[in-house]
Write an enzyme that holds these catalytic residues in place. Structure first.
Site, short mmCIF file in Angstrom:
data_model
loop_
_atom_site.label_atom_id
_atom_site.label_comp_id
_atom_site.label_asym_id
_atom_site.label_seq_id
_atom_site.Cartn_x
_atom_site.Cartn_y
_atom_site.Cartn_z
CG ASP A 13 -1.89 1.20 1.08
OD1 ASP A 13 -2.67 1.28 0.32
OD2 ASP A 13 -1.94 2.26 1.90
CB SER A 14 0.28 4.95 -0.93
OG SER A 14 -1.10 4.90 -0.19
CE1 TYR A 45 2.92 5.94 -3.24
CE2 TYR A 45 2.01 4.11 -4.70
CZ TYR A 45 3.02 4.68 -3.92
OH TYR A 45 4.30 3.96 -3.73
N GLY A 46 -2.95 9.23 -3.84
CA GLY A 46 -4.30 9.64 -4.48
C GLY A 46 -4.24 10.79 -5.41
CG ASN A 77 -9.19 0.72 -3.64
OD1 ASN A 77 -10.14 0.15 -4.46
ND2 ASN A 77 -9.13 0.83 -2.46
CD GLU A 160 -1.24 8.34 5.66
OE1 GLU A 160 -0.36 8.36 6.26
OE2 GLU A 160 -1.79 7.11 5.24
CB THR A 195 -6.91 0.14 1.68
OG1 THR A 195 -5.87 1.24 1.41
CG2 THR A 195 -7.34 -0.65 0.68
CG HIS A 196 -5.83 5.60 4.04
ND1 HIS A 196 -5.17 4.99 3.13
CD2 HIS A 196 -5.08 6.15 4.83
CE1 HIS A 196 -4.01 5.32 3.39
NE2 HIS A 196 -3.84 5.98 4.23
N1 DGL Z 1 -5.05 3.70 0.26
C1 DGL Z 1 -5.12 3.93 -0.92
C2 DGL Z 1 -6.18 3.83 -1.59
O1 DGL Z 1 -6.67 2.45 -1.48
C3 DGL Z 1 -4.94 5.58 -0.91
C4 DGL Z 1 -4.00 6.35 -0.23
C5 DGL Z 1 -3.29 7.40 -0.74
O2 DGL Z 1 -3.76 8.47 -1.38
O3 DGL Z 1 -2.06 7.17 -0.79
O4 DGL Z 1 -6.50 4.30 -2.73
#
Ligand code: DGL
Length: 276
Positions: A13-14, A45-46, A77, A160, A195-196
């Site tokens: 995950d990120s 990453y979003g 995701n 976060e 996933t957050h």
């Molecule tokens: N947890 C990541 C997801 O499921 C996104 C978190 C992020 O923005 O890094 O998309």
């Protein structure tokens, strides 16, 4: 042909979000070994470009392969939406055709397509929402479902920063739910497509109309992995079974341990690594 050595299942995950998926995978498949990698130093990453999410995800996957994983789950995701297809089709054959990378979007789409939902809204990062991956996947399986993809840019930073249970989070939880409902007032299902977001579940439930079903991904992904391993005994043999989980982070490991323990509700001891 080169023979692969068995190793742990990689979970990527990120940052911390994939821990919500790992938790359900561990519950469903406790006998396997897992190696979790959070790219905390480069998260979130979003809101990053396709190119960067692809580059970061590929680097992380290669790192998990080098650490001995033959199977990697992109428990993110955004990475699944922006990098999985290219890695599967373009990179894997050249890296090692015996290894596999799986994502979280397809199993979730299959689950939604199997329900009675007719108006599904996917709450996700802006990157996942813009990719339209859920609309494309659900449409392939059940075109009768109207899919709304709603980017919720503030939810990951709220989680976060440990603010998910505080009053300040309410405003942004209500904002995105109301905007999704304004796009399609007939929404019957919310998918937490990041996933957050399970960390925000109590507030998402509180501010959603009671009749709307809220779907989280952990159990869906865990069931899909169990099914994959039972259909692929050749990969199952390449996954070690000692019931152990190790954690890697690209940022400060003390911080990771503190926050990861909050997600998993058990003590965590991680190692810091550098990528690439
Ligand atoms: N947890 C990541 C997801 O499921 C996104 C978190 C992020 O923005 O890094 O998309």
């Amino acid at each position: 042909m080169k023979k692969n050595t068995p190793g742990p299942i990689g979970v990527f995950d990120s940052g911390y979000g994939g821990l919500t998926i790992l938790k359900d995978i561990q519950k469903r498949l406790p006998e396997y070994d897992y190696l979790y990698l959070g790219d905390n130093a480069r998260a979130p990453y979003g809101s990053r470009s396709f190119r960067l999410v692809y580059q970061f995800t590929l680097e992380a996957v290669k790192n998990l392969f080098e650490a001995g994983c033959n199977l990697v789950i992109l428990a993110c995701n955004t990475a699944s939406a922006k990098a999985l297809r290219t890695i599967q089709q373009n990179d894997l054959p050249g890296i090692d055709a015996n290894r596999r990378v799986l994502g979280v979007i397809r199993p979730t789409a299959e689950y939604i397509a199997s329900t009675s939902s007719r108006h599904t809204a996917v709450l996700a990062t802006p990157g996942t929402a813009q990719s339209k991956s859920y609309t494309i996947e659900i449409d392939k399986l059940n075109p009768a479902i109207r899919v709304t993809e709603k980017g919720c840019p503030m939810w990951v930073p709220i989680v976060e920063n440990g603010e998910a249970a505080n009053d300040g989070a309410d405003w942004f939880v209500k904002k995105y739910i109301n905007e999704a409902l304004a796009t399609d007032p007939e929404i019957d299902t919310f998918v937490l497509g990041c996933t957050h977001y399970p960390v925000l579940l109590p507030k998402i439930r509180q501010f959603s109309p009671q009749e709307i079903r809220i779907v989280t991904q952990g159990e869906i992904v865990a069931d899909s992995l169990a099914d994959y391993l039972s259909r692929h005994p050749e990969m199952d043999r390449l996954c070690t079974k000692g019931g152990e989980t190790r954690f890697l982070t690209t940022e400060d490991s003390d911080k990771f341990d503190r926050l990861a323990a909050m997600f998993l509700q058990y003590p965590v001891s991680s190692n810091k690594i550098s990528i690439p």
